[in-house]
Design an enzyme around this catalytic site. Structure first.
Site, mmCIF file in Angstrom:
data_model
loop_
_atom_site.group_PDB
_atom_site.id
_atom_site.type_symbol
_atom_site.label_atom_id
_atom_site.label_comp_id
_atom_site.label_asym_id
_atom_site.label_seq_id
_atom_site.Cartn_x
_atom_site.Cartn_y
_atom_site.Cartn_z
ATOM 1 N N CYS A 91 -2.430 17.879 26.251
ATOM 2 C CA CYS A 91 -1.561 17.763 25.082
ATOM 3 C C CYS A 91 -1.703 19.010 24.221
ATOM 4 O O CYS A 91 -2.817 19.493 23.996
ATOM 5 C CB CYS A 91 -1.963 16.522 24.286
ATOM 6 N N HIS A 133 4.243 9.688 27.139
ATOM 7 C CA HIS A 133 3.266 10.442 26.337
ATOM 8 C C HIS A 133 3.891 10.865 25.007
ATOM 9 O O HIS A 133 3.295 10.684 23.941
ATOM 10 C CB HIS A 133 2.800 11.660 27.148
ATOM 11 N N GLU A 134 5.095 11.429 25.073
ATOM 12 C CA GLU A 134 5.750 11.901 23.849
ATOM 13 C C GLU A 134 6.190 10.739 22.960
ATOM 14 O O GLU A 134 6.127 10.839 21.728
ATOM 15 C CB GLU A 134 6.936 12.816 24.188
#
Length: 171
Positions: A91, A133-134
């Site tokens: 990330c 994830h986002e």
């Protein structure tokens, strides 16, 4: 276009829950363009607006090798998910750290594009993982939240050491 500053863990602003975009305006389109420029400059494959201290439900993604398949998701909604896939995630907000995270293997999402048009997308693999994830970022969640408290603490310590080294290098 501009490269925006990416927030880094443990910055509490990363925990902010993003608000929906009510209308896709030229200002929102500028934010999208700046987010792509930032994501490419940071060599990422996805970026949520929360990561650049803009607390609106906006995501940009490009998982292509040639960096020519831009995907914009404004106000994304997860409609369906199934299966499980584990992948080592990284990330931009948690630099130089990676960890295995299990997510849905197949997903279907609905969102608005850069022009404010609604669309649905069914996908799997890296793109499905990246979208999830986002979307977590929009809810104030980081991939390290899926880890044990001990692993999170180790990552925090490594990052504090990294930030100190970077600060010394600047001074």
């Amino acid at each position: 276009m501009a490269v925006l500053q990416v927030l880094h863990f443990p910055d509490e602003r990363l925990r902010t829950i993003a608000k929906p975009v009510h209308e896709v305006t030229p200002e929102i389109q500028r934010i999208v363009d700046d987010m792509f420029e930032t994501m490419y400059a940071e060599e990422g494959i996805g970026l949520a607006a929360t990561q650049v201290d803009i607390h609106q439900r906006i995501i940009v993604i490009d998982v292509s090798e040639n960096r020519d398949q831009r995907l914009v998701l404004i106000n994304p909604e997860l409609l369906q998910h199934d299966g499980e896939a584990g992948i080592e995630e990284g990330c931009l907000s948690v630099p130089e750290q990676r960890a295995l995270v299990t997510r849905a293997e197949n997903i279907k999402v609905r969102a608005l594009d850069r022009d404010g048009k609604s669309f649905e997308l069914e996908t799997d693999g890296l793109l499905a993982i990246c979208i999830q994830h986002e979307m977590d970022h929009l809810m104030g969640k980081l991939f390290i939240d899926y880890l044990s408290p001990l692993k999170r603490q180790r990552i925090r310590q490594k990052l504090e050491k990294l930030y100190k080294q970077q600060a010394r290098a600047v001074n």
